[in-house]
Motif scaffolding. Sequence first.
Motif, PDB file in Angstrom:
ATOM      1  N   UNK A   1       3.216  -6.269  -5.488  1.00 16.77           N
ATOM      2  CA  UNK A   1       2.176  -6.614  -4.504  1.00 16.77           C
ATOM      3  C   UNK A   1       2.003  -5.472  -3.506  1.00 16.77           C
ATOM      4  N   UNK A   2       0.753  -5.074  -3.275  1.00 15.41           N
ATOM      5  CA  UNK A   2       0.450  -4.037  -2.291  1.00 15.41           C
ATOM      6  C   UNK A   2       0.611  -4.623  -0.886  1.00 15.41           C
ATOM      7  N   UNK A   3       1.395  -3.950  -0.048  1.00 17.43           N
ATOM      8  CA  UNK A   3       1.596  -4.470   1.306  1.00 17.43           C
ATOM      9  C   UNK A   3       0.834  -3.683   2.364  1.00 17.43           C
ATOM     10  N   UNK A   4       0.148  -2.626   1.972  1.00 13.05           N
ATOM     11  CA  UNK A   4      -0.690  -1.902   2.919  1.00 13.05           C
ATOM     12  C   UNK A   4       0.031  -0.921   3.805  1.00 13.05           C
ATOM     13  N   UNK A   5       1.319  -0.686   3.580  1.00 11.98           N
ATOM     14  CA  UNK A   5       2.073   0.230   4.443  1.00 11.98           C
ATOM     15  C   UNK A   5       1.640   1.685   4.258  1.00 11.98           C
ATOM     16  N   UNK A   6       1.170   2.038   3.075  1.00 14.28           N
ATOM     17  CA  UNK A   6       0.684   3.395   2.821  1.00 14.28           C
ATOM     18  C   UNK A   6      -0.769   3.268   2.380  1.00 14.28           C
ATOM     19  N   UNK A   7      -1.696   3.704   3.219  1.00 17.68           N
ATOM     20  CA  UNK A   7      -3.118   3.556   2.919  1.00 17.68           C
ATOM     21  C   UNK A   7      -3.575   4.658   1.973  1.00 17.68           C
ATOM     22  N   UNK A   8      -4.475   4.350   1.048  1.00 17.24           N
ATOM     23  CA  UNK A   8      -4.980   5.361   0.125  1.00 17.24           C
ATOM     24  C   UNK A   8      -5.922   6.341   0.831  1.00 17.24           C
ATOM     25  N   UNK A   9      -6.066   7.502   0.229  1.00 18.67           N
ATOM     26  CA  UNK A   9      -6.964   8.524   0.761  1.00 18.67           C
ATOM     27  C   UNK A   9      -8.308   8.392   0.063  1.00 18.67           C
ATOM     28  N   UNK A  10      -9.309   7.873   0.783  1.00 17.33           N
ATOM     29  CA  UNK A  10     -10.640   7.648   0.232  1.00 17.33           C
ATOM     30  C   UNK A  10     -11.673   8.326   1.127  1.00 17.33           C
ATOM     31  N   UNK A  11     -12.903   8.373   0.666  1.00 16.82           N
ATOM     32  CA  UNK A  11     -13.979   8.938   1.473  1.00 16.82           C
ATOM     33  C   UNK A  11     -15.159   7.968   1.531  1.00 16.82           C
ATOM     34  N   UNK A  12     -15.763   7.887   2.709  1.00 20.25           N
ATOM     35  CA  UNK A  12     -16.965   7.078   2.854  1.00 20.25           C
ATOM     36  C   UNK A  12     -16.746   5.625   3.178  1.00 20.25           C
TER      37      UNK A  12
END
Length: 242
Positions: A187-198
């Motif tokens: 389960x993704x817990x959100x502690x490390x946010x992905x690098x996205x654009x826009x």
Amino acid sequence: MEIEVAMDRRLIAQHVLVVYGYEKDARYEEPSCCIDHYITKYRVDGEGRLLEGTPLSREMLRRICFLVMPSLQIMEYIPDSVLAHSPGTAVLWWTQGGQRRIFFTNETGLRSGIYPLPAMLFLALNRTLYTWALTVTKRPEPGTPIYHSPFFNVYEGGACCMGNIELPESASPAKIHEWERAFFDGACNGHIAPKLQGMEPRKLWKAIEKKTDFPNEHLVPCGTVADIIKSAAGRPTPWTRI
């Protein structure tokens, strides 16, 4: 030199391998194009003293590798999804894009459910899993661009934070589905946010729930498949730390 292992059996030192290395001078040579170490095999006498030495032969090296890494002797089927494989050490493969069930913890504010995913690149290396995104619909080539993973819990360099999830015992083509299950079942817990654009990551995941296609325009490029292969091959090993 003798080592007692039982009342009626003893291991006797017969040969010794000595790894010679030297300090390079960056003023005169490029470290990447020079040999780092030389290995010599020595016979050992009954008192444990080194006798004459000879350069390590290819056959002796092969026997030593098979002794410490039995997986080198195994012949196994290589599925089309595998892009590169180093027996017993690493396997690089890709998966096509599509819908899949993704799990989120409550703290993310996202609902577990069916989400569209881009094509993905996975690398299992020394019991660590790495992942990146792809935008292709066919088997990637060395020059195929890769992108930062849109998943939470993935470091910028591609390493996955797996927590206490039990990982497969080895990195081999036969284990790639086990590595995928270990990744997607967590389960993704959100502690490390992905690098996205826009778009902010949480807003993106909320927007694509139950959609059919992942919006690749939000992915951030970070290299090529060839870069990953080169990087995996050049990671430190016990030899480079001598």
